[in-house]
Design an enzyme around this catalytic site. Structure first.
Site, PDB file in Angstrom:
ATOM      1  N   SER A   1      -7.567  10.958  32.456  1.00 31.38           N
ATOM      2  CA  SER A   1      -6.749  11.683  33.433  1.00 31.38           C
ATOM      3  C   SER A   1      -6.865  11.125  34.855  1.00 31.38           C
ATOM      4  O   SER A   1      -5.860  11.000  35.551  1.00 31.38           O
ATOM      5  CB  SER A   1      -7.161  13.158  33.425  1.00 31.38           C
TER       6      SER A   1
ATOM      7  N   LYS B   1     -14.174   4.913  26.690  1.00 34.44           N
ATOM      8  CA  LYS B   1     -13.555   5.867  27.609  1.00 34.44           C
ATOM      9  C   LYS B   1     -14.451   6.061  28.825  1.00 34.44           C
ATOM     10  O   LYS B   1     -15.654   6.254  28.645  1.00 34.44           O
ATOM     11  CB  LYS B   1     -13.401   7.179  26.839  1.00 34.44           C
TER      12      LYS B   1
ATOM     13  N   CYS C   1     -20.340  20.956  26.269  1.00 33.58           N
ATOM     14  CA  CYS C   1     -19.715  20.465  25.042  1.00 33.58           C
ATOM     15  C   CYS C   1     -20.491  20.829  23.780  1.00 33.58           C
ATOM     16  O   CYS C   1     -20.089  20.486  22.673  1.00 33.58           O
ATOM     17  CB  CYS C   1     -19.522  18.953  25.130  1.00 33.58           C
TER      18      CYS C   1
ATOM     19  N   ARG D   1     -10.251  18.281  33.409  1.00 35.39           N
ATOM     20  CA  ARG D   1     -11.012  19.539  33.356  1.00 35.39           C
ATOM     21  C   ARG D   1     -10.217  20.677  33.976  1.00 35.39           C
ATOM     22  O   ARG D   1     -10.352  21.825  33.558  1.00 35.39           O
ATOM     23  CB  ARG D   1     -12.385  19.352  34.013  1.00 35.39           C
TER      24      ARG D   1
ATOM     25  N   LYS E   1     -18.479   6.749  25.530  1.00 39.76           N
ATOM     26  CA  LYS E   1     -17.867   7.663  26.503  1.00 39.76           C
ATOM     27  C   LYS E   1     -18.832   7.857  27.669  1.00 39.76           C
ATOM     28  O   LYS E   1     -19.961   8.317  27.489  1.00 39.76           O
ATOM     29  CB  LYS E   1     -17.576   9.011  25.839  1.00 39.76           C
TER      30      LYS E   1
HETATM   31  C1  PBG Z   1     -13.815  17.086  26.298  1.00 46.67           C
HETATM   32  C2  PBG Z   1     -13.012  15.929  26.757  1.00 46.67           C
HETATM   33  C3  PBG Z   1     -12.877  15.427  28.056  1.00 46.67           C
HETATM   34  C4  PBG Z   1     -11.949  14.416  27.983  1.00 46.67           C
HETATM   35  C5  PBG Z   1     -11.570  14.290  26.662  1.00 46.67           C
HETATM   36  N1  PBG Z   1     -12.242  15.221  25.913  1.00 46.67           N
HETATM   37  C6  PBG Z   1     -13.494  15.888  29.313  1.00 46.67           C
HETATM   38  C7  PBG Z   1     -14.926  15.733  29.488  1.00 46.67           C
HETATM   39  O1  PBG Z   1     -15.647  15.144  28.683  1.00 46.67           O
HETATM   40  O2  PBG Z   1     -15.391  16.270  30.487  1.00 46.67           O
HETATM   41  C8  PBG Z   1     -11.432  13.629  29.150  1.00 46.67           C
HETATM   42  C9  PBG Z   1     -10.019  13.194  29.043  1.00 46.67           C
HETATM   43  C10 PBG Z   1      -9.381  12.858  30.336  1.00 46.67           C
HETATM   44  O3  PBG Z   1      -9.988  12.879  31.415  1.00 46.67           O
HETATM   45  O4  PBG Z   1      -8.187  12.535  30.285  1.00 46.67           O
HETATM   46  N2  PBG Z   1     -15.093  16.779  25.881  1.00 46.67           N
HETATM   47 ZN    ZN Z   2     -16.336  18.648  25.688  1.00 46.78          ZN
END
Ligand code: PBG
Ligand code: ZN
Length: 331
Positions: A280, A253, A133, A210, A200
């Site tokens: 998700s 989250k 990220c 992903r 998060k």
């Molecule tokens: C990207 C991001 C993610 C999600 C939202 N933005 C994936 C992650 O951090 O790996 C997850 C959303 C979901 O699982 O619905 N940084």
């Molecule tokens: Zn990311």
């Protein structure tokens, strides 16, 4: 032995008296729908890991959203999913490409649906060759300073394209301050909302996303920047820090496994809108369980929504938004 004060049933026997128990109830206004926009303009690709969700091309987006807007869809959050060869590089340079899927989608939605609130997820992982990220050092760890400089530029580009809101999900330190400063310097701070994914947590529940976003890290994992599942204290510190740095709203989250954090965040950030992301893995888990006959999908999803509002959420990001727009009419 019953005493006058031990009788609770009378207070919630009737559906209306039950509705009065809530501090807040679930409404269409509080739903934000996450959508995946890809760089094949004609795409409408069903996602195996996220049933009933799609990777959508820019030429299909208006027709996809129109019936939802008619049913009361008020807001979306855009995830760009570039799939063309050669788009990804170590710096995620294409994140703010003016011809890229995110910026094109912002413009289209603002134009076609002037009443829809448009948010953009801000992250580099969909655009980096390594799938992390942020920007990495030679030893594979994060270069936080370079990362937040890039992420600030991406957020400002989305604001310039017309996004009402930017929501950085990268979990770099100092990104909220950097983005807020970037919005101030570019003259957008007064009209663009900054939602911090402050709480998060790293974990298993992002798996289907992903796949959908093609953003899995090519090595390692995200545990050195997303919070550890047991990190209640870290979540509190991140929430307090991001309020201090200028966040306009705070997000928690995933949702259901972190309802305690959601309640605590709502108490800690009591003057802020509180968002929760039903991610998700939560979406697919509920979907598959209902399919296997474990429970009725509508009843179970509405119960999770009630849980979120009870725990203090004022805004819910959920892939169930299209279904909820129907279900809330049936209530
Ligand atoms: C990207 C991001 C993610 C999600 C939202 N933005 C994936 C992650 O951090 O790996 C997850 C959303 C979901 O699982 O619905 N940084
Ligand atoms: Zn990311």
């Amino acid at each position: 032995m019953s005493t006058p004060k031990s009788i609770l049933h009378g207070g919630y026997h009737h559906p209306l008296s039950r509705s009065w128990q809530a501090e807040r109830s679930v409404t269409k206004d509080m739903l934000m729908y996450p959508i995946f926009i890809t760089d094949d303009p004609e795409a409408m690709v069903p996602l195996e890991a996220l049933p009933e969700q799609y990777r959508i091309g820019i030429n299909r987006l208006e027709a996809f959203l129109a019936p939802l807007v008619k049913k009361g869809l008020k807001s979306v959050i855009i995830f760009g999913v570039p799939l063309k060869e050669g788009v990804k590089d170590p710096e995620g340079s294409k994140a703010e490409d003016p011809q890229g899927p995110t910026i094109e989608a912002v413009k289209l939605i603002r134009h076609a649906f002037p009443n829809v609130f448009v948010a953009c997820d801000v992250c580099l992982c969909e655009y980096t060759s390594h799938g992390h990220c942020g920007i990495l050092r030679d030893d594979g760890t994060l270069n936080n300073d370079l990362s937040i400089e890039r992420i600030k530029n991406v957020a400002v580009a989305y604001a310039k394209a017309g996004a009402h809101c930017v929501a950085p999900s990268d979990m770099m330190d100092g990104r909220i301050g950097a983005i807020k400063q970037g919005l101030m310097d570019s003259g957008y701070a007064h009209k663009v909302m900054l939602i911090s994914y402050a709480a998060k947590f790293a974990g298993a529940f992002y798996g289907p996303f992903r796949e959908a976003a093609n953003s899995a890290p090519s090595f390692g994992d995200r545990r050195c920047y997303q919070l550890p599942a047991n990190g209640r204290g870290l979540a509190r510190r991140a929430v307090l820090r991001d309020m201090e740095e200028g966040a306009d709203a705070i997000m928690v989250k995933p949702g259901t496994p972190y309802l305690d954090i959601l309640r605590e965040t709502a108490d800690l950030a009591k003057d802020y809108p509180i968002a929760v992301y039903q991610v998700s893995g939560e979406y697919s888990m509920l979907y598959q369980a209902a399919k296997a006959g474990v429970f009725d999908l509508k009843a179970a999803v509405l119960e999770t929504m009630t849980g979120f509002t009870r725990a203090g959420a004022t805004l819910v990001l959920t892939y169930y938004t299209p279904r909820l727009l129907d279900w809330l009419d049936e209530e």
